[in-house]
Design an enzyme around this catalytic site. Structure first.
Site, PDB file in Angstrom:
ATOM      1  N   ASP A 298       1.041  -1.097  -0.194  1.00  0.00           N
ATOM      2  CA  ASP A 298       0.011  -0.068  -0.080  1.00  0.00           C
ATOM      3  C   ASP A 298       0.943   1.150   0.163  1.00  0.00           C
ATOM      4  O   ASP A 298       1.999   1.020  -0.296  1.00  0.00           O
ATOM      5  CB  ASP A 298      -0.972  -0.029   1.029  1.00  0.00           C
ATOM      6  CG  ASP A 298      -0.236   0.236   2.557  1.00  0.00           C
ATOM      7  OD1 ASP A 298       0.926   0.407   2.390  1.00  0.00           O
ATOM      8  OD2 ASP A 298      -1.001   0.158   3.467  1.00  0.00           O
TER       9      ASP A 298
ATOM     10  N   CYS B  20       3.186  -3.412   4.064  1.00  0.00           N
ATOM     11  CA  CYS B  20       2.320  -2.166   4.476  1.00  0.00           C
ATOM     12  C   CYS B  20       2.818  -1.502   5.783  1.00  0.00           C
ATOM     13  O   CYS B  20       4.152  -1.976   5.898  1.00  0.00           O
ATOM     14  CB  CYS B  20       0.889  -2.583   4.522  1.00  0.00           C
ATOM     15  SG  CYS B  20       0.412  -3.635   5.956  1.00  0.00           S
TER      16      CYS B  20
ATOM     17  N   THR C 112       2.432  -1.611   9.180  1.00  0.00           N
ATOM     18  CA  THR C 112       2.731  -2.573  10.191  1.00  0.00           C
ATOM     19  C   THR C 112       2.822  -3.926   9.703  1.00  0.00           C
ATOM     20  O   THR C 112       3.545  -4.847  10.614  1.00  0.00           O
ATOM     21  CB  THR C 112       1.559  -2.695  11.150  1.00  0.00           C
ATOM     22  OG1 THR C 112       0.580  -3.274  10.395  1.00  0.00           O
ATOM     23  CG2 THR C 112       1.226  -1.468  11.857  1.00  0.00           C
TER      24      THR C 112
ATOM     25  N   HIS D 113      10.491 -23.495   8.912  1.00  0.00           N
ATOM     26  CA  HIS D 113       9.487 -24.154   9.775  1.00  0.00           C
ATOM     27  C   HIS D 113       8.060 -24.066   8.999  1.00  0.00           C
ATOM     28  O   HIS D 113       7.174 -24.956   9.324  1.00  0.00           O
ATOM     29  CB  HIS D 113       9.463 -23.725  11.310  1.00  0.00           C
ATOM     30  CG  HIS D 113      10.666 -24.076  11.951  1.00  0.00           C
ATOM     31  ND1 HIS D 113      10.554 -24.043  13.280  1.00  0.00           N
ATOM     32  CD2 HIS D 113      11.699 -24.684  11.657  1.00  0.00           C
ATOM     33  CE1 HIS D 113      11.878 -24.503  13.682  1.00  0.00           C
ATOM     34  NE2 HIS D 113      12.450 -24.839  12.606  1.00  0.00           N
TER      35      HIS D 113
ATOM     36  N   HIS E 281       7.498 -30.504  10.356  1.00  0.00           N
ATOM     37  CA  HIS E 281       6.722 -29.074   9.946  1.00  0.00           C
ATOM     38  C   HIS E 281       5.888 -29.367   8.906  1.00  0.00           C
ATOM     39  O   HIS E 281       4.888 -28.589   8.833  1.00  0.00           O
ATOM     40  CB  HIS E 281       7.988 -28.122   9.533  1.00  0.00           C
ATOM     41  CG  HIS E 281       9.022 -27.973  10.681  1.00  0.00           C
ATOM     42  ND1 HIS E 281       8.583 -27.249  11.782  1.00  0.00           N
ATOM     43  CD2 HIS E 281      10.194 -28.365  10.812  1.00  0.00           C
ATOM     44  CE1 HIS E 281       9.716 -27.329  12.856  1.00  0.00           C
ATOM     45  NE2 HIS E 281      10.719 -27.915  12.112  1.00  0.00           N
TER      46      HIS E 281
HETATM   47  C1  RB5 Z   1      -1.876   2.553   6.504  1.00  0.00           C
HETATM   48  O1  RB5 Z   1      -2.067   3.829   7.305  1.00  0.00           O
HETATM   49  C2  RB5 Z   1      -1.700   1.597   7.602  1.00  0.00           C
HETATM   50  O2  RB5 Z   1      -2.873   1.287   8.106  1.00  0.00           O
HETATM   51  C3  RB5 Z   1      -1.093   0.328   6.667  1.00  0.00           C
HETATM   52  O3  RB5 Z   1      -0.139   0.513   6.000  1.00  0.00           O
HETATM   53  C4  RB5 Z   1      -1.126  -1.075   7.508  1.00  0.00           C
HETATM   54  O4  RB5 Z   1      -0.381  -0.773   8.444  1.00  0.00           O
HETATM   55  C5  RB5 Z   1      -2.455  -1.774   7.924  1.00  0.00           C
HETATM   56  O5  RB5 Z   1      -2.227  -2.894   8.391  1.00  0.00           O
END
Ligand code: RB5
Length: 141
Positions: free
Chosen positions: A8, A64, A66, A97, A132
């Site tokens: 993203d 993305c 996180t 694994h 595994h």
């Molecule tokens: C975008 O602001 C953020 O929410 C996205 O990149 C991600 O971290 C979502 O899981």
């Protein structure tokens, strides 16, 4: 080997840099996004998951902010094992694994240097099979 990659807006810059690591080594299918303009991560996680499932031994990279949104979405696809990794050790174990077929990176919580080490560890690791294999066969509902 063909690598499906997507991000993203939060992962866009890192995606562009990680792609350069693969150039000349792998065939890259970049499903986007193409800029830092705000987008919705499932719109990129689903095409990467679908691409990976189309291939024999397909592999993908999703990025993305996180990593959680990408991992949650990709893992809705039966047969996808998307692993959120923030260190080379975790990435190697995700392959050894869990036979992870998508590496997920948290762009806002990893340095570029660690991301490169994490990608290299993932792609150099080999699934160990054995116990595994039995365990991953129990994942799908
Ligand atoms: C975008 O602001 C953020 O929410 C996205 O990149 C991600 O971290 C979502 O899981």
């Amino acid at each position: 080997m063909k690598i499906y990659i997507g991000s993203d807006h939060a992962g866009f810059d890192l995606k562009e840099r990680i792609k350069r690591l693969f150039e000349g080594k792998f065939e890259i299918v970049d499903v986007g996004t193409d800029s830092s303009e705000s987008v919705d991560y499932p719109d990129f996680a689903h095409p990467v998951a679908e691409g990976v499932l189309k291939e024999t031994d397909g592999v993908g990279v999703l990025i993305c902010g996180t990593g959680n949104g990408m991992a949650m979405t990709a893992n809705k696809h039966a047969g996808i094992r998307a692993a959120l990794c923030w260190s080379p050790e975790i990435a190697a174990l995700a392959k050894q694994h869990n036979n992870a077929n998508i590496l997920v990176l948290p762009a806002r919580f990893i340095s570029y240097e660690t991301a490169v080490e994490t990608v290299n560890a993932f792609f150099n690791a080999v699934f160990e099979g054995g116990r595994h294999q039995r365990r991953i066969e129990k994942i799908n509902l």
